[in-house]
Write an enzyme that holds these catalytic residues in place. Structure first.
Site, PDB file in Angstrom:
ATOM      1  N   GLY A  51       2.385 -10.652   5.603  1.00  7.68           N
ATOM      2  CA  GLY A  51       1.380 -11.140   6.540  1.00  7.68           C
ATOM      3  C   GLY A  51       0.905  -9.966   7.361  1.00  7.68           C
ATOM      4  CB  CYS A  83       4.577  -6.895   2.550  1.00  6.04           C
ATOM      5  SG  CYS A  83       3.121  -5.850   2.650  1.00  6.04           S
ATOM      6  CG  HIS A 178       3.292  -9.412  -1.347  1.00  6.12           C
ATOM      7  ND1 HIS A 178       3.477 -10.184  -0.233  1.00  6.12           N
ATOM      8  CD2 HIS A 178       2.567  -8.348  -0.951  1.00  6.12           C
ATOM      9  CE1 HIS A 178       2.880  -9.617   0.798  1.00  6.12           C
ATOM     10  NE2 HIS A 178       2.320  -8.496   0.394  1.00  6.12           N
ATOM     11  CD  GLU A 180       5.503 -12.887  -1.598  1.00  7.67           C
ATOM     12  OE1 GLU A 180       6.370 -12.103  -2.050  1.00  7.67           O
ATOM     13  OE2 GLU A 180       4.649 -12.547  -0.749  1.00  7.67           O
TER      14      GLU A 180
HETATM   15  N1  GLN Z   1      -0.342  -4.258   6.663  1.00  6.07           N
HETATM   16  C1  GLN Z   1       0.456  -5.392   7.044  1.00  6.07           C
HETATM   17  C2  GLN Z   1       1.257  -5.123   8.308  1.00  6.07           C
HETATM   18  O1  GLN Z   1       1.202  -4.105   8.877  1.00  6.07           O
HETATM   19  C3  GLN Z   1       1.393  -5.802   5.937  1.00  6.07           C
HETATM   20  C4  GLN Z   1       0.607  -6.359   4.768  1.00  6.07           C
HETATM   21  C5  GLN Z   1       1.324  -7.412   3.980  1.00  6.07           C
HETATM   22  O2  GLN Z   1       2.316  -8.005   4.430  1.00  6.07           O
HETATM   23  N2  GLN Z   1       0.801  -7.708   2.820  1.00  6.07           N
HETATM   24  O3  GLN Z   1       1.976  -5.971   8.731  1.00  6.07           O
END
Ligand code: GLN
Length: 199
Positions: A51, A83, A178, A180
């Site tokens: 996220g 992530c 990811h 998932e």
């Molecule tokens: N760039 C996002 C962050 O800094 C991470 C991106 C992702 O979770 N797909 O949280």
């Protein structure tokens, strides 16, 4: 353990928590969203989804979850971050926004958005020996990389240029990408193995 499998929470403040719940449930876990400290108390493991880490940070503090999460991580709860979740678990965050905090626990430094705007998202196949011989197809979306790995942290996967994109340290697991999203459930199975071993 109402469904026979371990109770596994997915931090559901923001991001792609629904996808993680679906994968965990497909593997037999009793997967539940976690938004409140009382819900955190009931889980034997936790996934922190992808996220936006700065938003997740703000919401976890606003909802009174940040300290309970830190306490649970410190007490040895198995936690898997993907992530933004990996960023939340990192002791040090490079290129954080002003005032952004992480929960910490993983003795690593991660750089947010490490691939820059020209390569916002990409996919590649990774060798991940702990998951077996077949490479894993990995989806990176504005992904972080692990820039520093300290004592007790194992790099589980690297890009061809050597940059680390998956780590393990005791009960903590993190990936820049990811799993998932791709239908390859081996990382979630590996994590459930940790949850079962710990509970
Ligand atoms: N760039 C996002 C962050 O800094 C991470 C991106 C992702 O979770 N797909 O949280």
């Amino acid at each position: 353990m109402s469904k026979g499998g371990p109770v596994v929470g997915v931090l559901a403040l923001q991001g792609d928590f629904r996808e993680h719940i679906a994968v965990l449930a497909s593997l037999g876990a009793d997967a539940r969203p976690v938004r409140r400290p009382e819900e955190l108390d009931q889980v034997a493991g936790l996934v922190i989804p992808g996220g936006e880490s700065s938003v997740m940070d703000k919401l976890s503090r606003a909802f009174g979850l940040a300290q309970p999460l830190k306490d649970a991580i410190g007490a040895g709860l198995p936690v898997y971050g993907t992530c933004a979740g990996l960023i939340m678990l990192a002791d040090r965050v490079l290129d954080a926004i002003n005032g952004q905090q992480s929960l910490g626990g993983l003795r690593i430094a991660v750089r947010r958005n490490a691939f820059g705007s020209q390569l916002d998202s990409f996919e590649t196949d990774l060798d991940i020996p702990v998951l077996g011989e077949a490479p894993m197809h990995a989806v990176f979306i504005r992904a972080p990389v692990v820039e520093e790995v300290r004592d007790g942290v194992t790099a589980l996967a690297t890009l061809t240029d050597g940059r680390v994109v998956a780590v393990e340290q005791g009960n903590l697991l993190g990936t820049s990408f990811h799993p998932e999203m791709t239908g390859d459930t081996r990382f979630h199975e590996y994590f459930l193995g940790k949850v079962r071993a710990a509970s």
